[in-house]
Design an enzyme around this catalytic site. Structure first.
Site, mmCIF file in Angstrom:
data_model
loop_
_atom_site.group_PDB
_atom_site.id
_atom_site.type_symbol
_atom_site.label_atom_id
_atom_site.label_comp_id
_atom_site.label_asym_id
_atom_site.label_seq_id
_atom_site.Cartn_x
_atom_site.Cartn_y
_atom_site.Cartn_z
ATOM 1 N N ASP A 176 -8.626 -1.151 1.287
ATOM 2 C CA ASP A 176 -9.265 0.015 1.461
ATOM 3 C C ASP A 176 -9.745 0.775 0.388
ATOM 4 O O ASP A 176 -10.401 1.556 0.075
ATOM 5 C CB ASP A 176 -8.428 1.018 2.272
ATOM 6 C CG ASP A 176 -8.253 0.364 3.745
ATOM 7 O OD1 ASP A 176 -9.285 -0.463 4.261
ATOM 8 O OD2 ASP A 176 -7.472 0.754 4.558
ATOM 9 N N GLY B 269 0.757 -1.214 -0.123
ATOM 10 C CA GLY B 269 -0.021 0.157 -0.054
ATOM 11 C C GLY B 269 0.968 1.300 -0.103
ATOM 12 O O GLY B 269 2.197 1.047 -0.147
#
Length: 360
Positions: free
Chosen positions: A142, A116
């Site tokens: 996410d 990420g």
């Protein structure tokens, strides 16, 4: 680019579905070039060990079954910033030189990092200091990296949350209950929004939109007045309390993590409406299952393209999905672009158009 090469690959940060599919695709594409792939175990932690912990990967090790496996066969970590590494005596130490030394010990010509925004920032800094060619692949349930329309792991997380709502609906109807489902989402509410719409939720609470218990209670009363005896509520873990505080718990390792907002919201709903309320916290179930077909496709496309970029001599690039194809952008640009839920987006408008309560 001719000649035999050795490419390192690692997974960093939290796990998610689709990581193994990335690894598999990279190995197959590297074999096409006659190159070797070495998988670094437990992310940067494996590079701190001496000898470095790694496994040489070949096509016999990465068959079709590997795509179906959740998690990562290499292991991963989301602890221990190498530039401020926590030591046993409580101090912090810069161990970046050890990690760069580990990569040199492996003799890799390039590194594929799957992670990420936080992982990419660290890997990019390490690569710049060590003169290492780096290609990044975005993975986060996410889905908050702005340069890509979707990241590896997001689709599976939404599918799991949607299935949870499908399973909660019959028991909610059978017992005249309000069912509250707490889903993951560190700072952004994309999982809650997508799953809530797909799963027929009546209320979706996002960290990007202010809410009130009075608004939720009014929505539930309208449902009851229309003759329905149950309601489904989806809450993102990053939603704040009525007082504006994050719902967090402190664990034995000293870290604070999100947790508890579902129970908090469930208690308020029960008090405000008198409805029997039950709370389900989905948690890591969203991460650890076999990947959806979309995540397998995305991961495969990213894995192949990463090796192709190395073949083209490119470096310091992050892959992204845009307009039905893989593109590559500078990592620095990618990690600067954060994508929370846009309150004017199509999905927000869709939810409101369906009569779902999102906030006040």
């Amino acid at each position: 680019m001719a000649g035999e090469k050795r490419i390192g690959i690692l997974t960093s940060g939290g796990d998610c579905a689709g990581l193994n599919a990335v690894i598999r695709a990279a190995v197959h594409r590297a074999a096409h070039h006659g190159w070797e792939i070495v998988g670094i175990e437990d992310g940067t932690q494996g590079l701190l060990q001496r000898p470095v912990r790694y496994v040489t990967l070949d096509r016999n090790m990465v068959d079709g079954n590997m795509m179906r496996q959740g998690g990562t066969i290499l292991g991963t970590t989301n602890k221990g910033d190498p530039f401020a590494y926590p030591m046993a005596d409580g101090s912090r130490k810069d161990r970046s030189a050890e990690i760069i030394g580990g990569l040199r010990e492996l003799g890799v010509d390039a590194l594929i990092g799957i992670g990420g925004d936080g992982s990419m920032a660290i890997l990019r800094k390490l690569a710049a200091i060590g003169g290492i060619k780096l290609i990044g692949i975005p993975k986060t349930i996410d889905n908050d990296l702005g340069v890509t329309e979707t990241s590896v792991g997001f689709d599976t997380a939404v599918a799991v949350a949607t299935e949870a709502l499908d399973r909660l609906q019959p028991t909610a109807a059978s017992h005249d209950r309000v069912m509250v489902l707490e889903v993951m989402g560190r700072d952004a509410g994309h999982i809650a929004l997508s799953a809530g719409i797909a799963g027929g939720a009546d209320v979706i609470l996002l960290p990007e939109i202010a809410w009130s218990v009075q608004g939720i209670a009014a929505k539930i009363r309208r449902i009851q007045q229309a003759g329905r005896n149950f309601a489904l509520v989806v809450v993102s873990e990053a939603v704040k309390t009525m007082e504006g505080a994050a719902a967090q718990q402190q664990f034995t390792d000293g870290q604070k993590r999100y947790g508890g907002i579902g129970n908090y919201v469930g208690h308020l709903i029960a008090e405000a409406t008198g409805a029997e309320t039950r709370v389900t916290v989905l948690g890591h179930v969203q991460r650890g299952c076999p990947p959806s077909y979309r995540d397998r496709l995305l991961a495969s496309a990213f894995g192949v393209k990463a090796v192709d970029l190395i073949a083209e001599g490119k470096s310091d690039r992050l892959l992204a999905w845009s307009n039905r194809q893989v593109i590559d952008v500078p990592i620095e640009e990618a990690i600067k672009t954060y994508a929370a839920v846009d309150v004017d987006s199509t999905l927000v408008q869709t939810a409101r158009g369906l009569g779902i309560y999102l906030g006040d």
